[in-house]
Design an enzyme around this catalytic site. Structure first.
Site, PDB file in Angstrom:
ATOM      1  N   GLU A  86      28.776   9.587 -11.053  1.00 40.24           N
ATOM      2  CA  GLU A  86      29.249   9.500 -12.443  1.00 40.24           C
ATOM      3  C   GLU A  86      30.582  10.213 -12.648  1.00 40.24           C
ATOM      4  O   GLU A  86      31.440   9.724 -13.394  1.00 40.24           O
ATOM      5  CB  GLU A  86      28.183  10.105 -13.361  1.00 40.24           C
ATOM      6  N   ASP A  87      30.780  11.369 -11.988  1.00 43.97           N
ATOM      7  CA  ASP A  87      31.925  12.234 -12.318  1.00 43.97           C
ATOM      8  C   ASP A  87      32.964  12.379 -11.213  1.00 43.97           C
ATOM      9  O   ASP A  87      33.946  13.112 -11.394  1.00 43.97           O
ATOM     10  CB  ASP A  87      31.417  13.635 -12.703  1.00 43.97           C
TER      11      ASP A  87
END
Length: 749
Positions: A102-103
């Site tokens: 996600e990051d």
């Protein structure tokens, strides 16, 4: 009651609620994590944990949390929470990697190739969806994605709960508006999910931290009140513990007696929701007794009841009948020393592990029993509600409705009822026999026509209570379906979605049939060149022009009035050469399994309009021999009522739409008949009535049954009948049934 805490007041918030400003201590965290995993899984593969930490640390290099800490402290803390719960190396690896996809630039494909499908599935299950792509519905769709993933592997939810817990501990560093939003979401969704999984350790802390963010001043006040009364309370608790300890020694039972800590959010709930004073709540003493076996649990219970007087109605045996989240314990409340009320829980050490860590403890046990490989099937069997949530989320298209349903489903209190064979079924509080029927099976729900609770006939909207034995009666008619009225009283999300789905399908099939008939009649009247117009390709092309999926969707649109019949015919004609004047019988393209009309025609002749659609009104169910009137409806042909129908009076206010009709039954005509059976209630009555109707070849469409307090059973049946002369024979046969004292045709609703 949410309190506004502007950024300028963060220092006062730190003073009121220091818990939400915690930072992770960077001691030998990785070594501590490995030691914890090794303690629970001595033979586990720790190399996957070490590799996962190395990848996560590299991927998150340079990233900082809002608390100023290196980002890697977050996945490390999440992994430690799960390790303390006893999860295995693969789940710990997924926890360390849960934010990488996600990051960071680390992709799911890279993760799959390096750590395998199992770890990748766990990480993907907790990865948020792109807000740019999904807009306002991103949060709801992210939760839906997690629900789907957790139905396959419960560890997805455990990782998400641990992630939310560590984030909650640092909400003090987050902008107030965002932290309040997250706290509200936690109380509505994640804390109830933790409760459903039986993980009290996480549930309690999530509730307290959310409470602290939403109501910091109330939190600080209750915390202060608790601390002020702690010394006196601890002395009293110790006296109770000493007394119970002496009972254990006399019984020669090895056990551990301890006080139960008070949860601040629980105190707040009792003060606000139940309107109790703080002293009334906090004076309630809680004691927990842990022993070695179930036999010892009941022995200790007997000794405590012999020492102190138990309060009537306050004993609960959750060992014999566990809660929905597998929780087991004996609960009793007694009048203790000095006349103060004491709550006591008695359980085995294994039950205590289950109560604190819930499905996580269950999962650890299954992993150990299967040589490190989790047996998800056995967990899913025990946590059957997961399958139910997965089912109805697939049936709920609207994201907002899905989140509302989820909040209700996981937050609702449950009642436990029994099937006639003794199977326990959990239902939401306030559930009815219809909810019970849909919990057993969808088809049972659709065909339900009556119910017995504890051996007595009851209305379908009756509210069930824990311990009830429920039996439902179903129609043998293959076309039987639910009633629209059921949506007014069912409580379970599953039942509501199944009923709505049935009516959506029914309406579509009827609309397809009406659309086909409408086009056929219009083409007859216009004497169009039918051979080429009936080409499947021409109708498919028109459907695509009008942006419908297929021919059946086009017919449905015509039947529902969204598209005019004439516009469809004009578009079809435009696609076909105008010179073809061949005529022939109408035969529209067949689509899917179009619902066939009832066996037969209406048996009604409309004067001056022999080809018009006619429907017999369901409010009065006219049959040959009744005086009838016709009424031209908007879009549904002519509706035929009995002349004495209660609705005719209002129809008379629009006299230009009244039309002359007369009976003209044929051998194919079928009529709806409604009868009422009045009898003294007895065992087997309903089955005897339905047997007699079946023997007379009556096709039952629906039935309602109820029993009054004076043991009178009232039953109404709606069925189809061709020859109306046959009705008298049916009524006479039912009248001869033992205990039936009257039966007659009902001519108005």
């Amino acid at each position: 009651m949410t309190e506004t805490v502007p950024p300028a007041q963060s220092s006062s918030l730190r003073r009121l609620v220091p818990r939400i400003f915690s930072r992770s201590a960077r001691r030998d965290d990785v070594e501590q994590l490995l030691r914890t995993v090794r303690t629970h899984h001595p033979k586990g593969d720790l190399s996957i944990v070490e590799r996962a930490y190395s990848v996560a640390e590299t991927a998150h290099t340079g990233q900082l949390r809002q608390s100023g800490e290196p980002y890697i402290t977050h996945p490390l803390a999440v992994a430690q929470i799960l390790a303390d719960l006893g999860l295995g190396p693969r789940a710990i690896a997924a926890a360390l990697l849960h934010d990488t996809v996600e990051d960071t630039d680390y992709s799911l494909e890279m993760l799959t190739s390096e750590f395998g499908d199992e770890v990748a599935m766990l990480v993907d299950g907790v990865t948020k969806l792109d807000k740019v792509k999904y807009g306002e519905s991103a949060q709801a769709e992210t939760v839906r994605k997690m629900i789907v993933a957790m139905s396959r592997d419960i560890r997805v939810l455990l990782i998400k709960l641990a992630d939310r817990l560590h984030n909650a501990r640092t909400w003090g560093f987050v902008p107030p508006e965002k932290s309040r939003k997250k706290a509200t979401e936690t109380l509505e969704i994640y804390a109830p999910l933790a409760h459903r999984l039986g993980i009290q350790a996480i549930k309690s802390e999530l509730e307290d931290l959310s409470f602290a963010v939403l109501h910091p001043k109330l939190y600080a006040e209750i915390d202060s009140l608790v601390k002020q009364r702690t010394p006196q309370r601890e002395q009293y608790v110790q006296n109770v513990i000493d007394a119970v300890d002496s009972d254990l020694r006399e019984l020669r039972i090895r056990g551990r007696v301890m006080g139960r800590p008070k949860q601040l959010y629980s105190v707040y709930q009792k003060m606000v929701v139940r309107g109790r004073e703080f002293d009334d709540i906090y004076d309630l003493i809680g004691i927990r007794v842990l022993v070695g076996s179930v036999r010892d649990c009941y022995a200790v219970l007997g000794a405590i009841h012999a020492r102190w007087t138990p309060l009537p109605g306050r004993f609960k045996d959750y060992i014999a009948t566990p809660k929905f989240n597998l929780y087991q314990s004996l609960h009793t409340t007694v009048i203790g020393p000095g006349g103060r009320t004491v709550e006591i829980q008695i359980r085995t050490h294994e039950m205590h592990q289950q109560a604190e860590y819930g499905v996580a403890a269950h999962w650890k046990y299954k992993e150990q029993m299967n040589g490190g490989k989790p047996d998800s099937k056995s967990v899913d069997t025990d946590m059957a509600w997961l399958a139910h949530i997965s089912d109805w989320q697939a049936e709920t298209a609207d994201p907002g409705e899905f989140l509302d349903s989820l909040r209700f489903e996981i937050g609702a209190k449950e009642v436990y009822v029994f099937t006639p064979k003794g199977r326990v079924i959990g239902l939401p509080s306030g559930a009815t026999p219809v909810d019970f029927a849909y919990a057993v099976h969808t088809e049972v729900g659709h065909r339900t026509m009556g119910a017995k609770v504890n051996g007595r006939l009851v209305p379908l909207e009756s509210e069930l209570k824990s311990g009830d034995v429920v039996e439902v009666f179903t129609s043998k008619n293959p076309d039987a379906g639910p009633s629209q009225d059921w949506l007014g009283f069912v409580r379970s999300t599953r039942a509501r979605n199944k009923i709505r789905g049935w009516f959506t399908k029914e309406r579509r099939e009827e609309a397809i049939e009406q659309g086909k008939e409408s086009i056929a009649r219009a083409m007859r009247r216009q004497n169009l060149p039918l051979q080429r117009l009936m080409s499947q390709d021409s109708f498919t092309e028109v459907a695509h022009q009008l942006r419908y999926e297929d021919v059946s969707a086009l017919y449905a649109a015509v039947g529902e009035g969204h598209v005019s019949t004439q516009s469809v015919i004009e578009k079809v004609t435009a696609l076909v050469a105008a010179g073809d004047t061949t005529t022939g019988p109408i035969d529209l393209p067949v689509v899917g399994r179009a619902r066939a009309p009832r066996n037969g025609d209406s048996g009604i002749l409309v004067r001056g309009a022999p080809d018009i659609l006619v429907k017999l009104a369901k409010c009065c169910t006219p049959v040959p021999g009744d005086q009838i009137v016709g009424f031209v409806t908007r879009g549904s042909g002519v509706s035929v009522h009995r002349a004495d129908c209660t609705n005719v009076k209002s129809l008379m206010e629009d006299p230009e739409r009244l039309i002359e009709v007369e009976w003209a039954p044929t051998t194919k005509s079928v009529f709806l008949v409604q009868i009422q059976v009045e009898a003294l209630d007895r065992s087997g009555l309903l089955s005897d009535v339905t047997r007699v109707l079946s023997e007379h070849h009556v096709n039952i469409l629906s039935a309602t049954v109820s029993t009054s307090n004076d043991r009178l059973a009232l039953s109404r049946f709606v069925f189809e009948m061709g020859d109306i002369v046959h009705l008298d024979r049916v009524l006479n046969a039912v009248r001869r049934i033992d205990a039936v004292y009257d039966v007659y045709r009902v001519t108005s609703s």
